[in-house]
Scaffold this active site. Sequence first.
Site, short mmCIF file in Angstrom:
data_model
loop_
_atom_site.label_atom_id
_atom_site.label_comp_id
_atom_site.label_asym_id
_atom_site.label_seq_id
_atom_site.Cartn_x
_atom_site.Cartn_y
_atom_site.Cartn_z
N TYR A 55 49.31 -11.19 -12.77
CA TYR A 55 50.42 -12.12 -12.83
C TYR A 55 50.35 -13.14 -11.69
O TYR A 55 50.55 -12.80 -10.52
CB TYR A 55 51.76 -11.39 -12.76
CG TYR A 55 51.95 -10.34 -13.84
CD1 TYR A 55 51.22 -10.35 -15.03
CD2 TYR A 55 52.89 -9.31 -13.67
CE1 TYR A 55 51.41 -9.38 -16.01
CE2 TYR A 55 53.08 -8.35 -14.65
CZ TYR A 55 52.33 -8.39 -15.81
OH TYR A 55 52.52 -7.43 -16.76
N SER A 205 58.12 -6.90 -23.23
CA SER A 205 58.59 -7.88 -24.23
C SER A 205 59.55 -7.24 -25.22
O SER A 205 59.40 -7.40 -26.44
CB SER A 205 57.39 -8.51 -24.96
OG SER A 205 56.58 -9.24 -24.08
N PRO A 206 60.58 -6.52 -24.74
CA PRO A 206 61.47 -5.80 -25.64
C PRO A 206 62.41 -6.69 -26.44
O PRO A 206 63.04 -6.23 -27.39
CB PRO A 206 62.25 -4.88 -24.70
CG PRO A 206 62.28 -5.63 -23.40
CD PRO A 206 60.94 -6.31 -23.33
N GLY A 210 61.59 -13.43 -26.18
CA GLY A 210 62.72 -14.35 -26.26
C GLY A 210 63.20 -14.63 -27.67
O GLY A 210 64.34 -15.08 -27.85
#
Length: 340
Positions: A55, A205-206, A210
């Site tokens: 990251y 990414s639950p 988005g």
Amino acid sequence: MEQRALGQFRVGAIGVGCMNLSHAYGQPPARADAARLLLHALDLGVNHFDTAALYGFGANEELVGEVLGAHRSRFTLVSKCGMQGVPGPDGAKRRVIDGRPETIRQTCEDALRRLRTDVIDLYYLHRWDKAVPIEDSVGAMAELKRAGKIRAIGLSEVSAATLRRAHSVHPIAAVQSEYSLWSRHPELGVLEACRELGAALVAFSPVGRGFLAGAIPDARAAAALAPGDLRRAMPRFQGEHLAANLRWLAAYEALAKEAGCTPAQLALAWLLQKAPHIVPIPGTTKVAHLEENLAAAEVTLPADLVGRVEALVNADTVSGGRYAPATQAEIDTETYPSGL
């Protein structure tokens, strides 16, 4: 907040993924704003922060170390190796997957320095390097644990079969994988394998990057994504796939309203009720969204509404793969024919 098991640790049912603060979604926030969000999360009781060498090519680990280092005893620190940035011929860094033992050892040393700590609580193999036996990569991580540099070992984006191979070398505390209403592949094997082996399933990414939070309400919003936003290369956010997914979005938002919560909270509450060994780690750059996400832990969904949500958003109704084919080939998860 309810506490759940993450290996030998107890963490809040919802953690914080830190990637958004440095990587992948266009221009990251100013450092002061990123620091404010991390400290606010800590003040709200978050005790599970997830970062990685990849990251920002180390920048995110530096951020977490600088901002949260003085509060190290208050949270479970998680990072990842096996995928990072290395200088290319032009000097610019590029992403590589490298699971060789010597690379894992060096990446850990670099991470400890950037994170300003002497031990990482949970260390994931970010991607399985298919040129290196999983047993060799996990063996190197086991050496790091014996040396006191990490406390637990995790894997990311692997199949149930690979998890079992790794677990035969050293107990695996957690598997991190994309998991949400619109990415259901963990249900093909690894979710149950985690339960059998006593590992957590950490869902990144639950809220569907988005989409399940209403961040992409139409094709214009998708077209307006920043040049560096990785969603621009994801099939689900493009052309006919996006149009097909937008067709059920309003019905999904109506179910959230019926449940008395926001669309993002519906997605998170669904995960929390799916199984007690699931720990979502939504990421955000906005304090308001952070507070909204954490409040999902207080949402209880009626069984009939869960059934209607699952009938609306599933492997048959979501259009497009998670990644472009070249990226999908790097991943070792089970997949539905649709790519979910």
